[in-house]
Motif scaffolding. Structure first.
Motif, short mmCIF file in Angstrom:
data_model
loop_
_atom_site.label_atom_id
_atom_site.label_comp_id
_atom_site.label_asym_id
_atom_site.label_seq_id
_atom_site.Cartn_x
_atom_site.Cartn_y
_atom_site.Cartn_z
N ALA A 1 0.31 8.02 7.24
CA ALA A 1 0.61 6.79 8.44
C ALA A 1 0.68 7.66 9.57
CB ALA A 1 1.93 6.28 8.07
N ASP A 2 -0.27 7.23 10.74
CA ASP A 2 -0.59 7.78 11.80
C ASP A 2 0.93 7.71 12.86
OD1 ASP A 2 -2.95 8.26 11.40
OD2 ASP A 2 -4.01 6.99 13.01
N PRO A 3 1.82 6.44 12.78
CA PRO A 3 2.72 6.63 13.45
C PRO A 3 3.80 7.59 13.25
CG PRO A 3 2.23 4.16 12.75
CD PRO A 3 1.26 5.32 12.02
N THR A 4 4.02 8.09 11.90
CA THR A 4 4.80 9.10 11.58
C THR A 4 4.26 10.56 12.40
OG1 THR A 4 3.45 9.95 9.61
CG2 THR A 4 5.21 8.08 9.32
N VAL A 5 2.85 10.53 12.69
CA VAL A 5 2.64 11.93 13.11
C VAL A 5 2.93 11.99 14.49
CG1 VAL A 5 0.56 13.18 13.43
CG2 VAL A 5 0.57 12.19 11.54
N GLU A 6 2.78 10.63 14.94
CA GLU A 6 3.01 10.22 16.69
C GLU A 6 4.32 10.65 16.90
OE1 GLU A 6 1.37 6.59 18.17
OE2 GLU A 6 0.30 6.37 15.94
N TYR A 7 5.22 10.10 16.04
CA TYR A 7 6.76 10.38 16.26
C TYR A 7 7.05 11.75 16.08
CZ TYR A 7 11.80 9.68 15.54
OH TYR A 7 13.14 9.86 15.66
N GLY A 8 6.57 12.57 15.26
CA GLY A 8 6.98 14.01 15.22
C GLY A 8 6.45 14.70 16.27
N LEU A 9 5.14 14.42 16.96
CA LEU A 9 4.69 15.14 17.92
C LEU A 9 5.28 14.28 19.27
CD1 LEU A 9 1.12 15.72 16.76
CD2 LEU A 9 3.08 17.27 16.84
N GLY A 10 5.84 13.20 19.36
CA GLY A 10 6.32 12.69 20.66
C GLY A 10 5.21 12.36 21.36
N VAL B 1 0.82 -1.13 0.09
CA VAL B 1 -0.09 0.08 0.05
C VAL B 1 0.83 1.13 0.19
CG1 VAL B 1 -1.84 1.24 1.37
CG2 VAL B 1 -1.99 -1.18 1.05
N PHE B 2 1.84 1.31 1.05
CA PHE B 2 2.75 2.50 0.89
C PHE B 2 3.53 2.64 -0.45
CE2 PHE B 2 2.86 1.97 5.67
CZ PHE B 2 1.66 2.98 5.91
N THR B 3 3.89 1.62 -0.94
CA THR B 3 4.76 1.60 -2.30
C THR B 3 3.96 2.26 -3.30
OG1 THR B 3 6.12 -0.33 -1.47
CG2 THR B 3 6.10 0.12 -3.72
N GLN B 4 2.62 1.63 -3.30
CA GLN B 4 1.51 2.33 -4.35
C GLN B 4 1.62 3.82 -4.19
OE1 GLN B 4 0.75 0.55 -7.15
NE2 GLN B 4 -1.20 0.41 -6.83
N ARG B 5 1.26 4.14 -3.08
CA ARG B 5 1.27 5.57 -2.61
C ARG B 5 2.44 6.49 -2.93
NH1 ARG B 5 -2.43 7.95 1.01
NH2 ARG B 5 -4.16 6.67 1.20
N ALA C 1 3.91 14.75 1.20
CA ALA C 1 4.32 13.37 0.23
C ALA C 1 5.46 12.82 0.40
CB ALA C 1 3.82 13.84 -1.03
N GLY C 2 5.68 11.60 0.25
CA GLY C 2 6.90 11.10 0.43
C GLY C 2 7.17 10.49 1.77
N LEU C 3 8.44 10.11 1.98
CA LEU C 3 8.86 9.71 3.17
C LEU C 3 9.35 10.54 4.29
CD1 LEU C 3 10.90 6.46 1.80
CD2 LEU C 3 8.65 5.92 3.05
N PRO C 4 9.21 10.40 5.38
CA PRO C 4 9.71 11.23 6.37
C PRO C 4 11.27 11.24 6.22
CG PRO C 4 8.85 9.34 7.41
CD PRO C 4 8.55 9.09 6.06
N GLN D 1 4.63 5.74 -5.43
CA GLN D 1 4.76 5.67 -6.73
C GLN D 1 3.68 6.76 -7.39
OE1 GLN D 1 4.30 1.68 -7.77
NE2 GLN D 1 6.30 0.92 -7.37
N GLN D 2 2.64 6.81 -6.63
CA GLN D 2 1.47 7.72 -7.45
C GLN D 2 1.61 9.22 -6.83
OE1 GLN D 2 -2.36 6.04 -7.50
NE2 GLN D 2 -1.72 3.90 -7.49
N GLY D 3 2.43 9.42 -5.85
CA GLY D 3 2.69 10.69 -5.28
C GLY D 3 1.59 10.95 -4.26
N ILE D 4 1.04 10.25 -3.57
CA ILE D 4 0.02 10.23 -2.65
C ILE D 4 0.52 10.11 -1.34
CG2 ILE D 4 -2.25 9.18 -1.78
CD1 ILE D 4 -2.77 7.82 -4.41
N PRO D 5 0.14 11.17 -0.49
CA PRO D 5 0.94 11.24 1.00
C PRO D 5 0.37 9.78 1.70
CG PRO D 5 -0.15 13.35 0.47
CD PRO D 5 -0.59 12.35 -0.74
N LEU D 6 1.44 9.47 2.46
CA LEU D 6 1.15 8.12 2.93
C LEU D 6 0.22 7.83 3.98
CD1 LEU D 6 5.06 6.97 3.76
CD2 LEU D 6 3.48 6.34 1.59
#
Length: 380
Positions: free
Chosen positions: A269-278, A256-260, A304-307, A262-267
């Protein structure tokens, strides 16, 4: 007559000499048997007594580098671990006459006064130092590791975080350039360190070595089959690690993430938001709309893309899934809160799945509240 007397005297001395030598040998052996024996002898009749049990506990002793063998003997005698430093000196000379490889090794040892002198000597000769064990679960972040090490009494959390921000590029040339810290490249596993070597630097070195031994070859063997750089691979794997609960779903989540990507769709992903906010959300306290809309380099709803870096330490299964994602048309997934996910191809399907799951959770909460209201209250 005098000749007979002389012969009798010589016969007496000849008989006395072996007896004297035998007596000396017996006394020497008796002394050695005593001197090399354990200072404490725990018998069945005394092993249950509190004083004997306390005395037989292991004694921790530190042998600094470069300590002479004679000094080790004196230290052991002073600690009540051997009966005689002289017997220790004799035993070390015996070891040297045997031309044994190696020598007494520095370090921290746990030795028992119930052990005989030769056994203690063998332990120090073999370098059987005290080992400290620690386990880092898959998916843990640097912050979680730091808190864990401090809770175990290894060192302060900030000492670990400071050390993890110093990138040993000279020692590990494969590390991606420009890393702000070692997040993602500390392989999650169970480790052992000598008690005297428990420092942030020693821990980091051991975990980086394990990544180099286990994870790096996996990437190198599949590098031609992926478009991901080393940093992107570990970053994607860390997100898969935090999203996946059921091992069988890892390749699909990675797909799913690979598809996103490749298509330029933001991932999204909740865990990345959690990580950024601690922070860390729970089923009863999910991320709020305000938190999802909070700007951060790690917010994969807004960006968009990876963190910029991994968000934790991925295990081998997630690293493999990031290299070999499932070919899928799914673009969305939502957690059922039982470890599995509902996967959807369109946003409409995704929103319907979300609503169904939330309705189900609301029904469960209402049923629990109704049952609680019907439960008779205890009277004081």
């Amino acid at each position: 007559m005098k000749a007979v007397q002389r012969i009798s005297k010589w016969s007496f001395y000849l008989l006395l000499l072996p007896a004297a030598l035998g007596l000396s040998a017996w006394q020497g052996w008796a002394w050695w048997s005593w001197a090399s024996a354990p200072p404490l002898t725990v018998t069945s009749s005394t092993s249950n007594s509190a004083p004997a049990a306390a005395t037989s506990k292991a004694v921790r002793i530190q042998i600094p580098p470069g300590t002479p063998a004679q000094q080790i003997g004196r230290d052991l005698e002073g600690a009540g671990l051997i009966r005689s430093a002289t017997a220790w000196d004799l035993w070390t000379r015996w070891l040297s006459l045997q031309n044994r490889q190696g020598g007494f090794q520095a370090g921290t040892y746990e030795l028992s006064p119930a052990q005989p002198l030769p056994a203690i000597a063998d332990k120090i000769w073999a370098g059987e130092v005290v080992q400290a064990s620690f386990t880092i679960p898959e998916g843990w972040s640097l912050q979680q590791m730091a808190a864990y090490f401090e809770s175990q009494g290894f060192f302060k959390a900030q000492e670990f975080l400071t050390a993890a921000s110093q990138i040993p590029q000279n020692q590990y040339a494969w590390l991606p350039p420009g890393l702000p810290h070692l997040e993602g490249f500390l392989y999650p596993d169970t480790y052992q360190l000598s008690d005297g070597q428990i420092t942030p630097q020693a821990v980091l070195e051991q975990m980086l070595n394990r990544f180099e031994q286990v994870a790096l070859p996996l990437y190198q063997q599949n590098q031609q089959q992926t478009k991901l750089s080393l940093l992107e691979w570990v970053t994607l794997a860390s997100i898969v690690e935090r999203e996946a609960v059921i091992s069988a779903e890892r390749p699909r989540i990675s797909g799913v993430f690979t598809q996103r990507l490749q298509q330029g769709i933001p991932l999204g992903a909740d865990p990345t938001v959690e990580y950024g906010l601690g922070i860390q959300q729970t089923p009863d306290q999910p991320l709020t709309l305000a938190q999802v809309n909070t700007a951060s380099p790690y917010n994969t709803y807004l960006n968009a893309g990876l963190p910029p870096t991994p968000i934790g330490s991925p295990g081998l299964a997630s690293l493999e899934a990031a290299l070999k994602p499932e070919k899928t048309e799914y673009l969305y997934f939502v957690a059922r809160y039982d470890g599995t996910h509902v996967f959807s191809r369109t946003l409409a399907e995704h929103e319907a799945a979300q609503a169904q799951i939330q309705d189900g959770r609301a029904a469960v909460r209402n049923a629990e509240a109704e049952n609680a209201s019907k439960t008779p209250q205890k009277r004081e």
